[in-house]
Design an enzyme around this catalytic site. Structure first.
Site, PDB file in Angstrom:
ATOM      1  N   GLY D 146       0.839  -1.099   0.147  1.00  0.00           N
ATOM      2  CA  GLY D 146      -0.034   0.101  -0.009  1.00  0.00           C
ATOM      3  C   GLY D 146       0.872   1.401   0.140  1.00  0.00           C
ATOM      4  N   CYS D 147       0.130   2.779  -0.470  1.00  0.00           N
ATOM      5  CA  CYS D 147       1.137   3.663  -0.461  1.00  0.00           C
ATOM      6  C   CYS D 147       1.561   3.992   1.022  1.00  0.00           C
ATOM      7  CB  CYS D 147       0.053   4.757  -1.024  1.00  0.00           C
ATOM      8  SG  CYS D 147      -1.554   4.936  -0.478  1.00  0.00           S
ATOM      9  N   TYR D 148       0.449   4.297   1.973  1.00  0.00           N
ATOM     10  CA  TYR D 148       1.112   4.642   3.256  1.00  0.00           C
ATOM     11  C   TYR D 148       1.979   3.317   3.839  1.00  0.00           C
ATOM     12  CZ  TYR D 148      -2.952   8.137   3.630  1.00  0.00           C
ATOM     13  OH  TYR D 148      -3.737   8.943   3.730  1.00  0.00           O
ATOM     14  N   THR D 150       4.273   1.732   2.260  1.00  0.00           N
ATOM     15  CA  THR D 150       5.653   1.834   1.563  1.00  0.00           C
ATOM     16  C   THR D 150       6.503   2.950   2.363  1.00  0.00           C
ATOM     17  OG1 THR D 150       4.830   1.036  -0.352  1.00  0.00           O
ATOM     18  CG2 THR D 150       6.816   2.386  -0.442  1.00  0.00           C
TER      19      THR D 150
END
Lengths: 343, 343, 343, 343
Positions: D146-148, D150
């Site tokens: 996921g973005c967060y 990472t």
């Protein structure tokens, strides 16, 4: 080919770095600025760990010896002097400023400072890549077009050259993102005053007016003074020019689009939109495209043309590299294959 | 005076609440929406602890009994039906939609849905406050002007009425903040696609075109179809109209500004800027002002007029309350003494 | 009551004008700045036709004679000197800068410039209106709180005073709009570099840290040094502080909200949101509200508190006027009945 | 290598197209969506004249036959089903959704819909490229992070693995641009309500919480539940995570930075900033970089880590392509040599 950049700390210079860093044919030889010895990433932290280069002083002798091409990303008033320095040296020069685009007296009138020597402006080729490709190819001095003129001229060229519009009817309502104002600080470009705002500026006084008129006249000697209004958009990048003119004959939107497509065939950076589709500035962000949509209104007999570019790309550094490609015999698109960044 | 609002959950409705909450003469009697029984702060948390009112169903009988004035902040197509419901009741009606502004056949052509009964549009007074004050005063049904028309008409009225411009030369390049598109969701008004973007929309097809033309013709019967282009600005509030026309005689900027100041004397919400000063949209944000700057260009013979409003205020709720003030004999400025919020 | 403003050309000064222009009890006597003789609308065109006042030089003798209250909207370093000038004069002084908020040695350490005389800071009452109302009422010298401290302290006060959290566990992650940086120009607050950006700044070095700690210690002497991080939001107005701490006992969100509501009962500008509702900065824009939402997480035993203000209102000019109201015996809300501007 | 994309009309899909269009090793074989037969440029006009491909229906049989790699850019709930379809086929699968990142019961608890079969999640390798390179190399099924997570994990990994912080002290205050919410429409992501705003959402409920905790526990089994708060930034692209933790021993900022540089040596996409330099989100825009700055505060004994990524690049499509590169034995940077677009 070895390239150098003078005026690297402005936005035009930074954008040249972004392009040239991964250009397959050009290698960055040296970067120059008055901020001598500063590593470029201290000025632009986004380049940290990407480029270790230090800014060097501006020594035209040395630059000409070591480089094949120099980009002048310096402000108006300085670029001209540098171009003169390089004039008799064996180096290709591309000037992104307005210093070489106008005859001296017109320059003085609109820019309000000392023009360069007339010989120099005569020698410089106007780098509107799609229209002066042959001249660019054989030149060593390019006056890279202004951001607004690039958008306006590419979108008006077909109807002006083909004599389809009333030559006294041209009005250009232009809007630019804030990066077009450069990196120097001012109240109108401070965040708190530009954000959530929209303003007109230099109404009937913008220095790109004579640049646009000069080219239109070269295409059609009947062209009369244009009305040109510039506005500041609360975005960082992007220009839209909305142009109005009176059609001399009742061409349809479809017919005009066919003409545009025909004229710009083989020019990969000009994208003519299909009928009922108008480009938005974000649809070219980060790319070298100029997107054009248009509509002929039977109710009024007027033609509305919408044209967008990224002002730092096709409006500055992108077109400069395109011109360098042309000068060196490379493909127009070399190193410029950026897909627009959307959203 | 007791006022009710129908269509309270849209941005026009929310702005009416912001104004009326502290209006010295009006009291909010009831708020209505299809979201019956919902406390308004659940729809608009900024009103938490400010207003406890619940949204009520739309019962025109009851509303007319309990209120002196009703604001219709409902969408086009719905407002007209509601206005018809209230037509024979003892209540003042102010409709913020476009339903009562055009003759039926023109409405059908541009709005593409069923017009209201012609008798109703005939009865409605066009609420351009500065120009129809007497008519508004004696009316009980107001067609509140559109956002774009308000900005365009206030800025063009003097030269159109005084016959100073070529009646076939009017071009209006208009730019609006996103709140003008209302609260319903769409891709073009989603943040990721409107932010850092700028787009033209409804090119030569915007439904405010006939509204502007109708009024211009009432002022000057020589007026020909106008060119009107609308663009979406990446800001929430604010409209700018940049208008172009050809001057019939060589009036100077100074002379025109004097004329404008003379004509708008006594109208506190129209501010004519001094020479060389052009308004930006943030300079009227949150207020009911319409600021106008202009420049006559001797090079081209054209007049450029820049006009700005807050689309939710002078372009919608603000002018609606101004009209309510006029209808009730209050001062135009009652409850509208908002200083623009800057920065 | 006659009020004067010194430092009128900054954003705090401009916001004072917006509020005071329509305040029912205060009258603007004079406005002052180093830009002597300039009409205020030339500095702030949004005030054109609203205020004709000219900026006057800063003559404390004359100001004290003619005014009942003076607002110092001048920068840190200047405000303190002016406050000293007014110290023995018969005038109420409200200083919006940080000069009177800290003991001299702490001031020197965090602000890095010369502190004012200790006697003066001792005399000044900290103008956190909801918590020092009695002291403010009987004072003639107010140290108006900083923007971040206002948001952080109002949201932490209940749990800190009631000893509900581990006193060594406080972390405040704060985010501010760009107007908080004032009107002077800098690269980080230029549009092209702040727009579409988000940055942390002064990490562990922000001068509001000791201001927050000082007040927390006054409420609970066990409080240990806090962690306080400030970030720059790409918006003009608004502050959010997200605070983290460890609950000493397993209070539920519901219980804590009840406590907050009880403590802030009768304080109209503090709005405690219901469970599962968290305020956003736009929901207080242009108003004097501080909105607070919170959540106690049983998974971690931690309390998360979200608090928002408009940094120019409750974080500066709004609270300053609230304090002036209190000093003069007016209602807290006098002239501050702004409904948030949404959207 | 031939690659296909399923879920091409979302922002993750569009970003994959931007990258893959000029990737030196991958060729786009086919693009898929429920919007069968639509040319991609009609969905995304920025691709006009760039890509002529039509969207095709989702036929896993055919895709597996024709492609070497498939990217699943489909929403949670759909991706998992598609991954199962491809499970026994001879094709490498990279899933950008959260469907394969968690054990079934955790998934159900946080995502609130049906998990995939446990065998499938067991088989999937977590594609945090810098930390699972060997596993990725030998896998044919990647759960792209996921973005967060990472941003948070890359910045916390060194101190967590090296056991330098109190394992019960981790707080992550995260901020994301609006594109992270995807392309479906909602009020909170509409321009008028997200612009000039900042809000917390899913407080203590964000589905990325268990994803972060799972990985932290794999690195250090003492890790306790974290506090994780997500906020919506009024920008299109970019994530910042500001992480707080308590240092177990008094390491200096300098020592920690040395450790980070050592650990990330040879990982070109992680840039450790020098002391006193903290990254801003625009400094990685459009690129695959994760920039990390940190500060150990002797006053509090706490460590503050600032980490930024472009959520659509390193937070989604960029890392997905990096993983594809690794799976195929190409250089991590192949096709990912984007210099950040600044300004």
């Amino acid at each position: 080919m070895k390239v150098s950049i003078i005026g690297t700390t402005g936005y035009g210079g930074a954008e040249l770095l972004r392009i040239l860093y991964r250009h397959p044919e050009f290698e960055i030889q040296s970067i120059h600025s008055t901020k001598e010895d500063l590593p470029i990433w201290k000025e632009y932290p986004h380049l940290y760990d990407v480029m270790d280069e230090k800014l060097q002083s501006i020594n035209s002798e040395k630059i000409a010896e070591q480089s094949d091409i120099v980009f002048l990303a310096t402000p108006s008033g300085i670029s001209g002097k540098l171009a003169a320095d390089f004039a008799n040296k064996d180096i290709k020069v591309i000037d992104l400023s307005g210093d070489l685009r106008l005859p001296p007296e017109t320059y003085l009138q609109w820019y309000k400072h000392e023009p360069v020597n007339e010989g120099l402006t005569d020698k410089a080729v106007y780098g509107l890549s799609e229209w002066y490709k042959e001249e660019i190819k054989s030149s060593s001095l390019i006056a890279n077009p202004g951001c607004y003129p690039t958008s306006a001229l590419l979108s008006l060229a077909p109807v002006v050259k083909e004599n389809l519009i009333d030559p006294s009817s041209i009005i250009i309502d232009a809007k630019s993102g804030v990066s077009g104002a450069g990196r120097s600080l001012s109240r109108n470009t401070s965040f708190s005053e530009a954000n959530e705002n929209f303003r007109a500026y230099k109404v009937n006084e913008h220095q790109h007016t004579p640049e646009i008129e000069k080219q239109l006249l070269l295409w059609n000697k009947e062209i009369k003074p244009i009305t040109f209004t510039t506005h500041l958009l609360p975005i960082t990048r992007g220009i839209m020019t909305t142009s109005y003119s009176h059609l001399l004959t009742a061409y349809t939107t479809h017919q005009l689009l066919e003409l545009y497509k025909e004229i710009y065939k083989g020019h990969p950076f000009v994208r003519i939109r299909p009928e009922n589709s108008f480009p938005s500035v974000k649809e070219v962000a980060g790319s070298n495209y100029c997107d054009i949509g248009l509509h002929a209104d039977p109710r009024t007999g007027r033609l509305t043309i919408i044209s967008v570019i990224d002002n730092l790309m096709k409006g500055a550094a992108g077109q400069a590299v395109q011109n360098a490609n042309i000068m060196c015999g490379f493909d127009d698109e070399a190193g410029l294959d950026f897909v627009p960044m959307y959203p």
